[in-house]
Design a protein around this motif. Structure first.
Motif, PDB file in Angstrom:
ATOM      1  N   VAL A 149       0.832  -1.196   0.000  1.00 33.89           N
ATOM      2  CA  VAL A 149       0.000   0.000   0.000  1.00 33.89           C
ATOM      3  C   VAL A 149       0.875   1.258   0.000  1.00 33.89           C
ATOM      4  N   ALA A 150       1.926   1.240   0.822  1.00 38.14           N
ATOM      5  CA  ALA A 150       2.817   2.406   0.870  1.00 38.14           C
ATOM      6  C   ALA A 150       3.488   2.636  -0.475  1.00 38.14           C
ATOM      7  N   SER A 151       3.916   1.566  -1.128  1.00 39.90           N
ATOM      8  CA  SER A 151       4.562   1.701  -2.430  1.00 39.90           C
ATOM      9  C   SER A 151       3.598   2.236  -3.475  1.00 39.90           C
ATOM     10  N   VAL A 152       2.371   1.719  -3.481  1.00 33.36           N
ATOM     11  CA  VAL A 152       1.375   2.177  -4.456  1.00 33.36           C
ATOM     12  C   VAL A 152       1.033   3.642  -4.220  1.00 33.36           C
ATOM     13  N   ARG A 153       0.930   4.039  -2.968  1.00 29.63           N
ATOM     14  CA  ARG A 153       0.641   5.443  -2.673  1.00 29.63           C
ATOM     15  C   ARG A 153       1.744   6.355  -3.208  1.00 29.63           C
TER      16      ARG A 153
END
Length: 275
Positions: free
Chosen positions: A128-132
């Motif tokens: 999720v952090a990477s996609v954000r």
């Protein structure tokens, strides 16, 4: 005064405690920590976390949804740990004298949290952090990107063997990401038995689907190799599913983008069942 945790004794003890506790089945780390805290042992804080981290990094313990479980390597390590502590215990008893074992503490059962989708079990911190970050970069003029989710379903073997096969396949896939999929692809573990890949799309709108095919083929190849070369894995049956989602203005948020990839993953399973 030297605290026991500073000498490594606490970490070694917690390794044994975790291996023994997980032999009965998957458990939540918070529940294990609450149980050992009730023992009121003279160990400083932090040793439990270090022990759990060392077991996960060594492949002895694997994430299982909101819990952790023992792998086949962990089962073997548990027996080795028991032998080491059994050899040491008579000397310790002689030094300290005979003493009665303390009663097992009673720990109130806490209701487990509501089951969440597979993605949320692992993606909250990593994917999720990477996609954000990718979405923020895209909105600042960076390239659009695609997310691929792949799931490996294995049956026909025991649970310990299944976990070992899945762990091998995922580790081999993540370790060769740049060679297999391209140097601009980032790969992550996805849930209990899957991988996720994030790659820029640029002017190639079909890259997500092509990457989806590559990830699926890689996992299938690894499973075929394992079942043909390792006798214990020979009876396994497996199915590899994958789904892709490409970011666009319509998929404005991280949650929507990942949910679309999950839907594609589920649809891929339906297509294979129909075939």
């Amino acid at each position: 005064m030297v605290r026991p945790s500073a000498t490594g004794l606490a970490t070694a003890f917690f390794r044994l405690y975790l291996l023994e506790s997980l032999a009965a089945g998957p458990a939540r780390p918070a529940a294990l920590l609450a149980a050992i805290a009730a023992e009121r042992l003279p160990f400083a804080a932090g040793a439990f976390g270090r022990a759990l981290q060392s077991l996960v990094e060594g492949g002895y313990v694997a994430p299982a949804a909101a819990a952790v479980c023992l792998t086949s390597l962990g089962a073997a390590e548990r027996m080795a740990e028991r032998e080491r502590w059994s050899d040491m215990l008579p000397t310790l008893v002689r030094l300290l004298g005979n003493s009665e074992p303390r009663p097992l503490p009673v720990v109130a059962e806490v209701a487990p949290p509501r089951a969440r989708p597979v993605a949320e079990a692992y993606l909250d911190r990593v994917l999720v952090a990477s996609v954000r970050e990718r979405i923020a970069a895209t909105r600042d003029g960076g390239p659009t990107f695609a997310v691929v989710l792949a799931q490996l379903d294995v049956d026909g073997v025991g649970e310990a063997t299944r976990r070992a096969m899945v762990h091998r396949a995922i580790r081999a896939t993540l370790g060769a990401t740049a060679t297999l999929f391209g140097g601009d692809v980032s790969a992550y573990r996805y849930g209990d038995s899957g991988v996720a890949a994030v790659a820029p799309v640029g002017r190639d709108p079909a890259r997500g689907e092509r990457l989806c095919t590559l990830v699926r083929a890689r996992l299938d190849e690894l499973m075929r190799t394992m079942t043909s070369t390792v006798r214990a894995f020979g009876s396994a049956r497996w199915n590899v599913r994958a789904g892709a989602s490409t970011w666009s203005e319509e998929l404005a948020t991280t949650t929507v983008l990942l949910r679309r990839a999950e839907e594609a993953l589920a649809t891929d399973g339906d297509r294979q069942d129909a075939a």
